[in-house]
Design a protein around this motif. Structure first.
Motif, PDB file in Angstrom:
ATOM      1  N   ALA A  12       0.818  -1.220   0.000  1.00  0.00           N
ATOM      2  CA  ALA A  12       0.000   0.000   0.000  1.00  0.00           C
ATOM      3  C   ALA A  12       0.849   1.265   0.000  1.00  0.00           C
ATOM      4  N   PHE A  13       2.043   1.196   0.577  1.00  0.00           N
ATOM      5  CA  PHE A  13       2.920   2.358   0.662  1.00  0.00           C
ATOM      6  C   PHE A  13       4.236   2.111  -0.071  1.00  0.00           C
ATOM      7  N   ALA A  14       4.182   1.302  -1.129  1.00  0.00           N
ATOM      8  CA  ALA A  14       5.352   1.026  -1.956  1.00  0.00           C
ATOM      9  C   ALA A  14       5.308   1.931  -3.187  1.00  0.00           C
ATOM     10  N   HIS A  15       6.433   2.549  -3.503  1.00  0.00           N
ATOM     11  CA  HIS A  15       6.491   3.493  -4.620  1.00  0.00           C
ATOM     12  C   HIS A  15       7.688   3.163  -5.499  1.00  0.00           C
ATOM     13  N   PRO A  36       2.142   5.809   6.844  1.00  0.00           N
ATOM     14  CA  PRO A  36       1.991   4.356   6.861  1.00  0.00           C
ATOM     15  C   PRO A  36       1.966   3.786   8.281  1.00  0.00           C
ATOM     16  N   GLU A  37       2.694   4.407   9.179  1.00  0.00           N
ATOM     17  CA  GLU A  37       2.753   3.946  10.563  1.00  0.00           C
ATOM     18  C   GLU A  37       1.397   4.033  11.259  1.00  0.00           C
ATOM     19  N   LEU A  38       0.531   4.901  10.775  1.00  0.00           N
ATOM     20  CA  LEU A  38      -0.803   5.057  11.360  1.00  0.00           C
ATOM     21  C   LEU A  38      -1.611   3.761  11.282  1.00  0.00           C
ATOM     22  N   VAL A  39      -1.329   2.940  10.260  1.00  0.00           N
ATOM     23  CA  VAL A  39      -2.038   1.665  10.090  1.00  0.00           C
ATOM     24  C   VAL A  39      -1.082   0.477  10.229  1.00  0.00           C
ATOM     25  N   LYS A  42       4.760   0.320   6.601  1.00  0.00           N
ATOM     26  CA  LYS A  42       6.049   0.958   6.371  1.00  0.00           C
ATOM     27  C   LYS A  42       6.108   1.406   4.919  1.00  0.00           C
ATOM     28  N   ARG A  43       6.740   2.546   4.703  1.00  0.00           N
ATOM     29  CA  ARG A  43       6.932   3.041   3.345  1.00  0.00           C
ATOM     30  C   ARG A  43       8.119   2.292   2.740  1.00  0.00           C
ATOM     31  N   LEU A  91      13.796  -0.404  -0.669  1.00  0.00           N
ATOM     32  CA  LEU A  91      14.451   0.277   0.431  1.00  0.00           C
ATOM     33  C   LEU A  91      13.381   0.671   1.429  1.00  0.00           C
ATOM     34  N   GLN A  92      13.480   0.182   2.635  1.00  0.00           N
ATOM     35  CA  GLN A  92      12.559   0.589   3.692  1.00  0.00           C
ATOM     36  C   GLN A  92      13.027   1.935   4.217  1.00  0.00           C
ATOM     37  N   THR A  93      12.165   2.902   4.281  1.00  0.00           N
ATOM     38  CA  THR A  93      12.547   4.217   4.766  1.00  0.00           C
ATOM     39  C   THR A  93      12.246   4.333   6.247  1.00  0.00           C
ATOM     40  N   PRO A  94      13.004   5.192   6.920  1.00  0.00           N
ATOM     41  CA  PRO A  94      12.760   5.339   8.378  1.00  0.00           C
ATOM     42  C   PRO A  94      11.438   5.978   8.690  1.00  0.00           C
TER      43      PRO A  94
END
Length: 94
Positions: A12-15, A36-39, A42-43, A91-94
């Motif tokens: 859902a938060f992959a770009h 993304p952290e709200l649900v 992770k982006r 790449l997982q972002t912080p």
């Protein structure tokens, strides 16, 4: 749960698209209505066949590297040809 499930799926938060990644790096709310952290997500930024040099430069910068334009173009060409299943590199972002 399906990876592509709206709002809460892993993707859902992959770009990947160059313009999406560039916008996310500059201002996440451009393409994400909420964090993304709200649900519990992770982006992730994907380097793949749709990635552009501006997006790649931003991704590389978040990793702590600084490449010139020629190096970015070379890396972009390399990354597009390395992954046969065309899922890209995440790449997982912080």
């Amino acid at each position: 749960m399906a990876k592509n499930k709206a709002v809460v799926g892993e993707h859902a938060f992959a770009h990947e698209s160059g313009i999406h990644v560039a916008a996310i790096l500059e201002e996440p709310s451009t393409y994400e209505l909420f964090s993304p952290e709200l649900v519990g997500g992770k982006r992730s930024l994907i380097i793949g066949k749709h990635t552009g040099t501006k997006a790649l430069k931003g991704i590389i910068h978040t990793m702590g590297y600084d490449l010139n334009h020629d190096q970015l173009c070379d890396l972009l060409e390399e990354s597009k040809g390395l992954h046969p299943c065309q899922e890209g590199y995440t790449l997982q972002t912080p």
